[in-house]
Design a protein around this motif. Structure first.
Motif, PDB file in Angstrom:
ATOM      1  N   TYR A   7       0.818  -1.570   0.613  1.00  0.00           N
ATOM      2  CA  TYR A   7       0.397  -0.182   0.003  1.00  0.00           C
ATOM      3  C   TYR A   7       0.776   1.230  -0.074  1.00  0.00           C
ATOM      4  O   TYR A   7       0.480   2.065  -0.334  1.00  0.00           O
ATOM      5  N   TYR A  14      -5.140   6.052  -3.381  1.00  0.00           N
ATOM      6  CA  TYR A  14      -6.520   5.180  -2.361  1.00  0.00           C
ATOM      7  C   TYR A  14      -7.741   6.122  -2.842  1.00  0.00           C
ATOM      8  O   TYR A  14      -9.236   5.150  -2.573  1.00  0.00           O
ATOM      9  N   GLU A  44      -9.908  -0.221  14.313  1.00  0.00           N
ATOM     10  CA  GLU A  44      -9.877  -0.952  13.487  1.00  0.00           C
ATOM     11  C   GLU A  44      -7.902  -1.393  12.457  1.00  0.00           C
ATOM     12  O   GLU A  44      -7.526  -0.512  12.918  1.00  0.00           O
ATOM     13  N   GLY A  46      -5.903  -2.136   9.435  1.00  0.00           N
ATOM     14  CA  GLY A  46      -6.260  -1.996   8.166  1.00  0.00           C
ATOM     15  C   GLY A  46      -6.754  -0.837   7.640  1.00  0.00           C
ATOM     16  O   GLY A  46      -8.097  -0.295   7.379  1.00  0.00           O
ATOM     17  N   VAL A  47      -6.366   0.320   9.226  1.00  0.00           N
ATOM     18  CA  VAL A  47      -7.320   1.443   8.833  1.00  0.00           C
ATOM     19  C   VAL A  47      -6.623   2.593   7.378  1.00  0.00           C
ATOM     20  O   VAL A  47      -8.371   3.603   7.403  1.00  0.00           O
ATOM     21  N   GLY A  48      -5.900   2.320   6.624  1.00  0.00           N
ATOM     22  CA  GLY A  48      -5.523   3.150   5.795  1.00  0.00           C
ATOM     23  C   GLY A  48      -5.727   4.235   5.936  1.00  0.00           C
ATOM     24  O   GLY A  48      -5.258   5.547   6.588  1.00  0.00           O
ATOM     25  N   ARG A  51     -10.477   6.250   5.833  1.00  0.00           N
ATOM     26  CA  ARG A  51     -11.861   6.421   5.434  1.00  0.00           C
ATOM     27  C   ARG A  51     -12.673   6.243   6.560  1.00  0.00           C
ATOM     28  O   ARG A  51     -14.299   7.585   6.309  1.00  0.00           O
ATOM     29  N   ILE A  52     -12.945   5.176   6.755  1.00  0.00           N
ATOM     30  CA  ILE A  52     -14.024   5.296   8.005  1.00  0.00           C
ATOM     31  C   ILE A  52     -13.598   5.894   9.668  1.00  0.00           C
ATOM     32  O   ILE A  52     -14.561   6.188   9.999  1.00  0.00           O
ATOM     33  N   ASP A  67      -2.311  -0.361  10.668  1.00  0.00           N
ATOM     34  CA  ASP A  67      -1.623  -0.238   9.532  1.00  0.00           C
ATOM     35  C   ASP A  67      -0.211  -0.649   9.747  1.00  0.00           C
ATOM     36  O   ASP A  67       0.396  -0.058  10.003  1.00  0.00           O
ATOM     37  N   LEU A  68       0.094  -1.427   8.100  1.00  0.00           N
ATOM     38  CA  LEU A  68       0.977  -1.716   7.971  1.00  0.00           C
ATOM     39  C   LEU A  68       1.766  -0.301   7.443  1.00  0.00           C
ATOM     40  O   LEU A  68       3.280  -0.714   6.891  1.00  0.00           O
ATOM     41  N   SER A  69       1.302   0.299   6.252  1.00  0.00           N
ATOM     42  CA  SER A  69       1.982   0.921   5.413  1.00  0.00           C
ATOM     43  C   SER A  69       1.711   2.160   5.915  1.00  0.00           C
ATOM     44  O   SER A  69       0.977   3.267   6.172  1.00  0.00           O
ATOM     45  N   ALA A  94       1.841  -1.383  12.949  1.00  0.00           N
ATOM     46  CA  ALA A  94       1.959  -2.783  12.714  1.00  0.00           C
ATOM     47  C   ALA A  94       0.925  -3.565  12.056  1.00  0.00           C
ATOM     48  O   ALA A  94       0.277  -3.416  11.246  1.00  0.00           O
ATOM     49  N   ASP A  95       1.281  -5.123  12.110  1.00  0.00           N
ATOM     50  CA  ASP A  95       0.964  -5.811  11.120  1.00  0.00           C
ATOM     51  C   ASP A  95      -0.247  -6.376  12.100  1.00  0.00           C
ATOM     52  O   ASP A  95      -0.085  -6.682  13.287  1.00  0.00           O
ATOM     53  N   PHE A  96      -1.774  -7.142  11.200  1.00  0.00           N
ATOM     54  CA  PHE A  96      -2.682  -7.458  11.642  1.00  0.00           C
ATOM     55  C   PHE A  96      -1.977  -8.782  12.931  1.00  0.00           C
ATOM     56  O   PHE A  96      -2.809  -8.943  14.047  1.00  0.00           O
ATOM     57  N   TYR A 112     -13.521  -4.101   4.874  1.00  0.00           N
ATOM     58  CA  TYR A 112     -13.304  -3.467   3.632  1.00  0.00           C
ATOM     59  C   TYR A 112     -11.993  -4.920   2.888  1.00  0.00           C
ATOM     60  O   TYR A 112     -11.118  -4.325   2.543  1.00  0.00           O
ATOM     61  N   SER A 114     -10.247  -6.684   3.531  1.00  0.00           N
ATOM     62  CA  SER A 114      -8.528  -6.431   4.155  1.00  0.00           C
ATOM     63  C   SER A 114      -8.394  -7.479   5.082  1.00  0.00           C
ATOM     64  O   SER A 114      -6.472  -7.704   4.931  1.00  0.00           O
TER      65      SER A 114
HETATM   66  C1  LIG Z   1      -8.725  -2.098   1.755  1.00  0.00           C
HETATM   67  S1  LIG Z   1      -7.181  -0.974   2.660  1.00  0.00           S
HETATM   68  C2  LIG Z   1      -8.780  -1.001   3.750  1.00  0.00           C
HETATM   69  C3  LIG Z   1      -8.561   1.099   4.791  1.00  0.00           C
HETATM   70  C4  LIG Z   1      -9.888   1.028   5.226  1.00  0.00           C
HETATM   71  N1  LIG Z   1     -10.102   0.578   5.659  1.00  0.00           N
HETATM   72  C5  LIG Z   1     -10.676   1.305   4.206  1.00  0.00           C
HETATM   73  O1  LIG Z   1     -11.477   0.623   4.599  1.00  0.00           O
HETATM   74  O2  LIG Z   1     -11.164   2.013   3.844  1.00  0.00           O
HETATM   75  C6  LIG Z   1      -6.772  -1.899   3.452  1.00  0.00           C
HETATM   76  C7  LIG Z   1      -5.453  -1.563   4.313  1.00  0.00           C
HETATM   77  O3  LIG Z   1      -4.600  -2.457   4.689  1.00  0.00           O
HETATM   78  C8  LIG Z   1      -3.359  -2.595   5.357  1.00  0.00           C
HETATM   79  N2  LIG Z   1      -3.262  -3.338   5.532  1.00  0.00           N
HETATM   80  C9  LIG Z   1      -2.880  -4.752   4.793  1.00  0.00           C
HETATM   81  N3  LIG Z   1      -2.343  -5.632   5.024  1.00  0.00           N
HETATM   82  C10 LIG Z   1      -1.382  -5.573   6.500  1.00  0.00           C
HETATM   83  C11 LIG Z   1      -1.441  -6.526   7.904  1.00  0.00           C
HETATM   84  N4  LIG Z   1      -1.098  -7.688   7.823  1.00  0.00           N
HETATM   85  N5  LIG Z   1      -1.249  -5.866   8.473  1.00  0.00           N
HETATM   86  C12 LIG Z   1      -1.355  -4.373   8.850  1.00  0.00           C
HETATM   87  N6  LIG Z   1      -2.084  -3.529   7.800  1.00  0.00           N
HETATM   88  C13 LIG Z   1      -1.994  -4.109   6.732  1.00  0.00           C
HETATM   89  C14 LIG Z   1      -2.733  -1.627   3.666  1.00  0.00           C
HETATM   90  O4  LIG Z   1      -1.974  -0.927   4.230  1.00  0.00           O
HETATM   91  C15 LIG Z   1      -4.026  -1.185   3.491  1.00  0.00           C
HETATM   92  O5  LIG Z   1      -4.549   0.370   4.530  1.00  0.00           O
END
Ligand SMILES: C[S@@+](CC[C@H](N)C(=O)[O-])C[C@H]1O[C@@H](n2cnc3c(N)ncnc32)[C@H](O)[C@@H]1O
Length: 260
Positions: A7, A14, A44, A46-48, A51-52, A67-69, A94-96, A112, A114
């Motif tokens: 990401y 995005y 949340e 994968g807060v990205g 948006r939410i 979020d990892l990114s 951090a990672d999920f 979403y 994710s």
């Molecule tokens: C589809 S986006 C969703 C963003 C937001 N939740 C939304 O609904 O718009 C997925 C998000 O998950 C994050 N992500 C993907 N793999 C991940 C992981 N292993 N650990 C943490 N975040 C991760 C990505 O960097 C990205 O920001």
């Protein structure tokens, strides 16, 4: 330190991506409502770009976003600052599968599709078990996944013009998408490309980006949740809360509780 993320190379498009997606209006309302109805800490994953989470924070909900990114987290911070709600967000890079909370959460959401960014079944299993470990007894895990059907696969495999817009540099841009869908591995390789056009409509640049995704069959999701110790409260087939049924579902939306 968290690893780099796919990401980081997707962050700048995005918002165009979500603004033009089919399910983002419905999933936004569903998750904001779920966050607002929760009493204790809400996370949340994968807060990205927020948006939410920022929409929930604007309605006075404090949030933890993971979020990892780093590029996505930077966008989330900027969005929250713009909305005047940065003080309601705690952001963790951090990672999920390994994030650590200071206190157990009452709700952990993974919106979403994710979870699908963890392509291997074993990584999904680790993430779900880790979510369980970070929840308070009685706390809930809510996530959605694709409900993959032959029709959805056909749709994903088509080349689609996703958006026509001005890029951040002012360039006239077309955003295209298609996906390689592998039924055997339940994986999806999303390929996007942007064409930048000059005043005469001639292409002056093209940039490709790729994302790895995947899906669970409903029976697999149920097994992973149960194996981790969750009690399954509901599975919906859409964001209006219609009970999941194979013939009518558009999504699979799971509500699972860590027993008290
Ligand atoms: C589809 S986006 C969703 C963003 C937001 N939740 C939304 O609904 O718009 C997925 C998000 O998950 C994050 N992500 C993907 N793999 C991940 C992981 N292993 N650990 C943490 N975040 C991760 C990505 O960097 C990205 O920001």
């Amino acid at each position: 330190m968290a690893a780099a993320s796919e990401y980081d190379h997707f962050a700048d498009i995005y918002q165009v991506w979500t603004d033009t997606a089919a399910s983002t209006t419905a999933n936004l309302a569903f998750y904001v409502d779920t966050y607002l109805k929760t009493e204790g800490p809400v996370v949340e994953l994968g807060v990205g770009d927020g948006r939410i989470a920022v929409a929930a924070a604007a309605r006075r909900r404090s949030m933890i976003g993971v979020d990892l990114s780093q590029a996505m987290l930077d966008r989330c911070r900027a969005r929250a600052a713009g909305a005047g709600v940065l003080d309601r967000l705690t952001l963790l890079h951090a990672d999920f599968r390994s994030f650590q909370l200071d206190e157990p959460a009452d709700l952990i959401a993974l919106p979403y599709h994710s979870l699908g960014h963890l392509v291997a079944l074993d990584d999904k299993r680790r993430a779900i078990a880790h979510v369980f470990s970070q929840l308070a007894p009685g706390g809930r895990f809510v996530f959605d996944d694709f409900f993959m059907t032959p029709g959805l696969m056909d749709h994903m495999r088509k080349v689609q013009l996703r958006a026509e817009y001005r890029s951040a540099t002012g360039a006239d841009t077309l955003l295209w998408v298609t996906s390689l869908v592998d039924e055997t591995t339940q994986s999806i390789r999303v390929v996007t490309w942007e064409d930048e056009l000059d005043a005469a409509g001639m292409q002056v640049a093209r940039r490709y980006r790729r994302l790895s995704l995947s899906w669970l069959e409903p029976a697999q999701a149920r097994t992973l949740l149960t194996e981790a110790g969750f009690a399954i409260e509901s599975c919906f087939g859409d964001f209006a809360g219609t009970p999941f049924a194979e013939g009518t579902a558009h999504e699979q939306i799971w509500i699972a509780r860590r027993p008290a």
